[in-house]
Design a protein around this motif. Structure first.
Motif, PDB file in Angstrom:
ATOM      1  N   ALA A 161      -9.126   2.573  13.028  1.00 31.30           N
ATOM      2  CA  ALA A 161      -8.921   0.460  13.470  1.00 31.30           C
ATOM      3  C   ALA A 161      -7.986   0.614  13.583  1.00 31.30           C
ATOM      4  CB  ALA A 161     -10.070   0.409  12.277  1.00 31.30           C
ATOM      5  N   TYR A 162      -6.444   0.250  13.181  1.00 36.13           N
ATOM      6  CA  TYR A 162      -5.966  -0.528  13.334  1.00 36.13           C
ATOM      7  C   TYR A 162      -4.773  -0.067  14.676  1.00 36.13           C
ATOM      8  CZ  TYR A 162      -7.330  -2.664   8.961  1.00 36.13           C
ATOM      9  OH  TYR A 162      -8.392  -2.812   8.064  1.00 36.13           O
ATOM     10  N   TRP A 222       2.373   4.082   5.095  1.00 33.81           N
ATOM     11  CA  TRP A 222       2.501   3.602   7.078  1.00 33.81           C
ATOM     12  C   TRP A 222       2.432   2.422   6.847  1.00 33.81           C
ATOM     13  CZ3 TRP A 222      -2.705   6.398   9.495  1.00 33.81           C
ATOM     14  CH2 TRP A 222      -2.284   7.137   9.276  1.00 33.81           C
ATOM     15  N   ASP A 223       3.591   1.852   7.842  1.00 30.51           N
ATOM     16  CA  ASP A 223       4.074   0.022   7.589  1.00 30.51           C
ATOM     17  C   ASP A 223       3.681   0.056   9.553  1.00 30.51           C
ATOM     18  OD1 ASP A 223       5.547  -0.107   5.854  1.00 30.51           O
ATOM     19  OD2 ASP A 223       7.096   0.811   6.440  1.00 30.51           O
ATOM     20  N   TYR A 224       2.711  -1.642   8.940  1.00 30.17           N
ATOM     21  CA  TYR A 224       2.254  -2.115  10.700  1.00 30.17           C
ATOM     22  C   TYR A 224       3.009  -3.560  10.964  1.00 30.17           C
ATOM     23  CZ  TYR A 224      -2.147   1.447  10.559  1.00 30.17           C
ATOM     24  OH  TYR A 224      -2.549   2.630  11.233  1.00 30.17           O
ATOM     25  N   PHE A 256       1.125  -5.393   7.017  1.00 32.68           N
ATOM     26  CA  PHE A 256       1.016  -4.703   6.424  1.00 32.68           C
ATOM     27  C   PHE A 256       1.275  -3.536   6.131  1.00 32.68           C
ATOM     28  CE2 PHE A 256      -2.780  -3.830   9.120  1.00 32.68           C
ATOM     29  CZ  PHE A 256      -2.753  -2.971   9.172  1.00 32.68           C
ATOM     30  N   SER A 257       1.317  -2.938   5.507  1.00 32.29           N
ATOM     31  CA  SER A 257       1.078  -1.566   4.533  1.00 32.29           C
ATOM     32  C   SER A 257       0.168  -0.867   4.378  1.00 32.29           C
ATOM     33  CB  SER A 257       2.901  -1.261   3.926  1.00 32.29           C
ATOM     34  OG  SER A 257       3.994  -1.860   4.194  1.00 32.29           O
ATOM     35  N   VAL A 258       0.004   0.203   4.129  1.00 26.64           N
ATOM     36  CA  VAL A 258      -0.629   0.864   3.812  1.00 26.64           C
ATOM     37  C   VAL A 258      -0.196   2.654   2.674  1.00 26.64           C
ATOM     38  CG1 VAL A 258      -2.795   2.241   4.113  1.00 26.64           C
ATOM     39  CG2 VAL A 258      -2.524   0.623   5.683  1.00 26.64           C
ATOM     40  N   TYR A 259      -0.632   2.402   1.674  1.00 24.43           N
ATOM     41  CA  TYR A 259      -0.608   3.372   0.437  1.00 24.43           C
ATOM     42  C   TYR A 259      -1.624   4.174   0.637  1.00 24.43           C
ATOM     43  CZ  TYR A 259       2.927   0.324  -0.450  1.00 24.43           C
ATOM     44  OH  TYR A 259       4.509  -0.489  -0.248  1.00 24.43           O
ATOM     45  N   VAL A 319      -0.939  -3.569   1.566  1.00 20.97           N
ATOM     46  CA  VAL A 319      -0.456  -5.166   1.028  1.00 20.97           C
ATOM     47  C   VAL A 319       0.006  -5.639   2.317  1.00 20.97           C
ATOM     48  CG1 VAL A 319       2.058  -5.846  -0.154  1.00 20.97           C
ATOM     49  CG2 VAL A 319       0.691  -3.194  -0.499  1.00 20.97           C
ATOM     50  N   ALA A 320      -0.189  -6.780   1.999  1.00 19.87           N
ATOM     51  CA  ALA A 320      -0.197  -7.736   3.325  1.00 19.87           C
ATOM     52  C   ALA A 320       1.826  -8.154   3.604  1.00 19.87           C
ATOM     53  CB  ALA A 320      -0.709  -9.195   3.539  1.00 19.87           C
ATOM     54  N   ALA A 321       2.538  -8.307   4.404  1.00 21.69           N
ATOM     55  CA  ALA A 321       3.839  -8.212   4.613  1.00 21.69           C
ATOM     56  C   ALA A 321       3.907 -10.034   4.499  1.00 21.69           C
ATOM     57  CB  ALA A 321       4.413  -8.009   6.202  1.00 21.69           C
TER      58      ALA A 321
END
Length: 112
Positions: A53-54, A79-81, A84-87, A97-99
């Protein structure tokens, strides 16, 4: 207790002025996060679903597990985008979590 007429008039005038002034405020971090949270990966999605998806993340951190039992301290991967980051716990999303949108934005401090 005796109320002075001048103090009563001042209090009324101040109240009217405060009501007449237009309200303006910055967007709160909480409001921005709530608006953006709909675009973040949902809890329970798999790593492959998130990547499909991302796209590929900018950075994949190695899994970190707590001491002793894996049952009570499962491995957590981040994972860092760009925004945001995904745990992940094992292979599934536990949080996204949004940056911060800009460095001076007040919000939670990142863990170093």
């Amino acid at each position: 207790m005796k109320v002075h007429p001048l103090s009563l008039a001042f209090a009324l005038a101040t109240g009217l002025l405060l009501q007449a002034s237009p309200a303006s405020a910055d967007t709160l971090l909480v409001d921005r996060i709530q608006a953006e949270s709909a675009a973040l990966p949902a809890r329970g999605q798999s790593m492959s679903q998130v990547e499909a998806a991302y796209g590929a993340p900018q950075r994949k951190h190695a899994p970190v597990a707590g001491p002793n039992s894996r049952k009570h301290n499962p491995p957590i991967t981040r994972w860092d985008y760009a925004g945001f980051s995904v745990y992940f716990e094992y292979n599934h999303v536990v949080d996204a979590v949004a940056a911060k949108s800009r460095p001076e934005e007040i919000g939670p401090k990142p863990i170093q």
